[in-house]
Design an enzyme around this catalytic site. Structure first.
Site, PDB file in Angstrom:
ATOM      1  N   ARG A 234       0.857  -1.183   0.000  1.00 24.13           N
ATOM      2  CA  ARG A 234       0.000   0.000   0.000  1.00 24.13           C
ATOM      3  C   ARG A 234       0.893   1.232   0.000  1.00 24.13           C
ATOM      4  O   ARG A 234       1.908   1.276   0.703  1.00 24.13           O
ATOM      5  CB  ARG A 234      -0.913   0.033   1.231  1.00 24.13           C
ATOM      6  N   GLU A 263      -2.432   7.550  -4.992  1.00 24.59           N
ATOM      7  CA  GLU A 263      -2.814   6.861  -6.228  1.00 24.59           C
ATOM      8  C   GLU A 263      -4.290   7.023  -6.579  1.00 24.59           C
ATOM      9  O   GLU A 263      -4.665   6.883  -7.748  1.00 24.59           O
ATOM     10  CB  GLU A 263      -2.449   5.371  -6.161  1.00 24.59           C
TER      11      GLU A 263
HETATM   12  P1  NAD Z   1      -1.528 -11.212   5.052  1.00 23.56           P
HETATM   13  O1  NAD Z   1      -2.534 -10.700   6.038  1.00 23.56           O
HETATM   14  O2  NAD Z   1      -1.514 -12.671   4.728  1.00 23.56           O
HETATM   15  O3  NAD Z   1      -0.042 -10.830   5.541  1.00 23.56           O
HETATM   16  C1  NAD Z   1       0.297  -9.576   6.073  1.00 23.56           C
HETATM   17  C2  NAD Z   1       1.398  -9.839   7.086  1.00 23.56           C
HETATM   18  O4  NAD Z   1       1.907  -8.571   7.519  1.00 23.56           O
HETATM   19  C3  NAD Z   1       0.910 -10.585   8.334  1.00 23.56           C
HETATM   20  O5  NAD Z   1       1.722 -11.717   8.562  1.00 23.56           O
HETATM   21  C4  NAD Z   1       1.062  -9.560   9.449  1.00 23.56           C
HETATM   22  O6  NAD Z   1       1.376 -10.137  10.695  1.00 23.56           O
HETATM   23  C5  NAD Z   1       2.212  -8.717   8.902  1.00 23.56           C
HETATM   24  N1  NAD Z   1       2.377  -7.421   9.533  1.00 23.56           N
HETATM   25  C6  NAD Z   1       1.435  -6.623  10.104  1.00 23.56           C
HETATM   26  N2  NAD Z   1       2.033  -5.518  10.604  1.00 23.56           N
HETATM   27  C7  NAD Z   1       3.368  -5.618  10.361  1.00 23.56           C
HETATM   28  C8  NAD Z   1       4.498  -4.810  10.634  1.00 23.56           C
HETATM   29  N3  NAD Z   1       4.377  -3.643  11.291  1.00 23.56           N
HETATM   30  N4  NAD Z   1       5.711  -5.244  10.232  1.00 23.56           N
HETATM   31  C9  NAD Z   1       5.860  -6.417   9.588  1.00 23.56           C
HETATM   32  N5  NAD Z   1       4.817  -7.225   9.300  1.00 23.56           N
HETATM   33  C10 NAD Z   1       3.591  -6.836   9.676  1.00 23.56           C
HETATM   34  O7  NAD Z   1      -1.739 -10.327   3.757  1.00 23.56           O
HETATM   35  P2  NAD Z   1      -1.261 -10.650   2.278  1.00 23.56           P
HETATM   36  O8  NAD Z   1      -2.349 -11.359   1.551  1.00 23.56           O
HETATM   37  O9  NAD Z   1       0.089 -11.238   2.306  1.00 23.56           O
HETATM   38  O10 NAD Z   1      -1.213  -9.167   1.682  1.00 23.56           O
HETATM   39  C11 NAD Z   1      -0.252  -8.231   2.123  1.00 23.56           C
HETATM   40  C12 NAD Z   1      -0.604  -6.847   1.629  1.00 23.56           C
HETATM   41  O11 NAD Z   1      -0.470  -6.816   0.205  1.00 23.56           O
HETATM   42  C13 NAD Z   1      -2.073  -6.441   1.856  1.00 23.56           C
HETATM   43  O12 NAD Z   1      -2.233  -5.815   3.113  1.00 23.56           O
HETATM   44  C14 NAD Z   1      -2.359  -5.490   0.736  1.00 23.56           C
HETATM   45  O13 NAD Z   1      -2.198  -4.169   1.201  1.00 23.56           O
HETATM   46  C15 NAD Z   1      -1.281  -5.792  -0.301  1.00 23.56           C
HETATM   47  N6  NAD Z   1      -1.835  -6.244  -1.591  1.00 23.56           N
HETATM   48  C16 NAD Z   1      -1.490  -5.560  -2.714  1.00 23.56           C
HETATM   49  C17 NAD Z   1      -1.975  -5.962  -3.942  1.00 23.56           C
HETATM   50  C18 NAD Z   1      -1.591  -5.284  -5.240  1.00 23.56           C
HETATM   51  O14 NAD Z   1      -2.219  -5.546  -6.282  1.00 23.56           O
HETATM   52  N7  NAD Z   1      -0.580  -4.446  -5.261  1.00 23.56           N
HETATM   53  C19 NAD Z   1      -2.840  -7.069  -4.011  1.00 23.56           C
HETATM   54  C20 NAD Z   1      -3.154  -7.743  -2.840  1.00 23.56           C
HETATM   55  C21 NAD Z   1      -2.649  -7.333  -1.623  1.00 23.56           C
END
Ligand code: NAD
Length: 332
Positions: A234, A263
């Site tokens: 994000r 964005e």
């Molecule tokens: P997920 O919930 O499986 O994993 C997120 C991880 O981040 C979790 O393990 C959580 O414990 C960890 N986390 C939380 N706070 C943290 C911190 N301060 N430091 C380090 N780690 C921390 O989510 P995911 O499916 O792996 O998705 C991750 C992110 O990717 C989503 O939050 C979303 O914003 C982004 N995303 C982007 C796109 C894109 O098209 N660009 C698409 C899907 C998701």
């Protein structure tokens, strides 16, 4: 059930329409973002379906609730654009799509790394112009480099596995360590150590008040000089102005962004014929060692197919009064 679908592109219409063939909800598509100026379009709908830049803040949710909307179905994973507390107060349930191909985003992060490291955009432009000169195109072997993964959830773990496959040392930081990350060769270290040691850092954590501007002037100064930063998570995770300073000073050696703080005013639209007033994005795209993609990491056939099926499944479950498997609960 009548469903107002906002930020709807051609592929949303086609693929949500296909996923809805059996359930036959009345899907009404709008190109517009959902915000206070467009929320009236949802009149008469029982549910709204939104995407990453639709703004479901308290005033918008209040209008939706008054009009009879009881469900917000996000066709994405992140939910930083929804005021969950306001939704809970107003009795609006919020669902998202958690389980769609994590490979889509992880592979895009890797694509950005490879393209930056081997200067593929420059090479592509050169050879199209009959220029086969190599000067300025030297990269580095990924093998042997140290890669830091911030957030080792579903996407971060897939990304880590791919990078381990290149022969990189993979470091991770996550408040909830996952044994699978370590089983594939990753090693958890404190975030400061990850920043100090990593040649490449990739962000895969959610945007929350606690992670806003996680990458800022102070954290960049602690990092390795010339490190590459990748953000497919994000935009708000990164302080864009600090990153621009880092690029100018050489503290950041390369930047791959699929997301950007501002964005919502830019992405998912063709602005090629207009004057873009956002000086930060214009500065970013002017660097030769920066690649910006317009939030396309999720955009694979596999991921979109699953997103559409899960979204329609949630809407059907809501319409039939069944439990919502993908409901997001407001934090206490
Ligand atoms: P997920 O919930 O499986 O994993 C997120 C991880 O981040 C979790 O393990 C959580 O414990 C960890 N986390 C939380 N706070 C943290 C911190 N301060 N430091 C380090 N780690 C921390 O989510 P995911 O499916 O792996 O998705 C991750 C992110 O990717 C989503 O939050 C979303 O914003 C982004 N995303 C982007 C796109 C894109 O098209 N660009 C698409 C899907 C998701």
């Amino acid at each position: 059930m009548k469903v107002a679908v906002f930020s709807a592109k051609r592929y949303d219409r086609e693929m949500l329409g296909a996923a809805n063939a059996e359930a036959a909800h009345e899907l009404v598509f709008f190109d517009h973002l959902l915000d206070s100026s467009t929320v009236a379009l949802a009149a008469g709908a029982g549910a709204v379906c939104g995407f990453v830049n639709d703004r479901m803040d308290a005033p918008v949710l209040e209008v939706l609730a008054k009009g009879g909307v009881g469900l917000v179905a996000l066709r994405c994973t992140g939910f930083n654009n929804v005021d969950l507390k306001a939704a809970a107060r107003l009795g609006i349930k919020v669902v998202r799509v958690t389980d769609y191909s994590p490979h889509s985003v992880a592979e895009h992060a890797v694509a950005l790394i490879l393209a930056l490291n081997r200067k593929i955009p420059r090479a592509y432009n050169r050879t199209r112009d009959g220029n086969f000169e190599l000067d300025g195109l030297m990269g580095r072997d990924l093998h042997g480099q140290t890669v830091g993964v911030i957030g080792t959830g579903k996407i971060g773990r897939v990304f880590a596995r791919i990078m381990a496959g290149f022969g990189c040392s993979v470091l991770g930081s996550d408040p909830y360590p996952d044994p699978e990350f370590e089983a594939h060769g990753g090693r958890y270290v404190p975030v400061a150590e990850l920043a100090e040691r990593s040649d490449i850092i990739s962000l895969h954590c959610p945007l929350t008040p606690g992670t806003h501007h996680l990458v800022n002037a102070a954290s960049l100064a602690r990092g390795k000089r010339g490190a590459v930063l990748i953000n497919t998570s994000r935009g708000g995770l990164v302080d864009t102005e600090a990153v621009i300073e880092g690029l100018k000073s050489g503290q950041i050696g390369g930047l791959g962004l699929d997301v950007y703080e501002q964005e919502s005013d830019l992405f998912f639209q063709d602005l090629s014929g207009t004057i873009i007033a956002d000086d930060l994005i214009q500065r970013l795209v002017s660097f030769p060692n920066v690649i910006v993609t317009g939030h396309q990491a999720f955009f694979t056939q596999e991921a979109i197919g699953t997103i559409c099926e899960t979204t329609i499944g949630s809407i059907t479950a809501y319409a039939e009064g069944r439990p919502l498997e993908h409901e997001i609960q407001a934090a206490a």
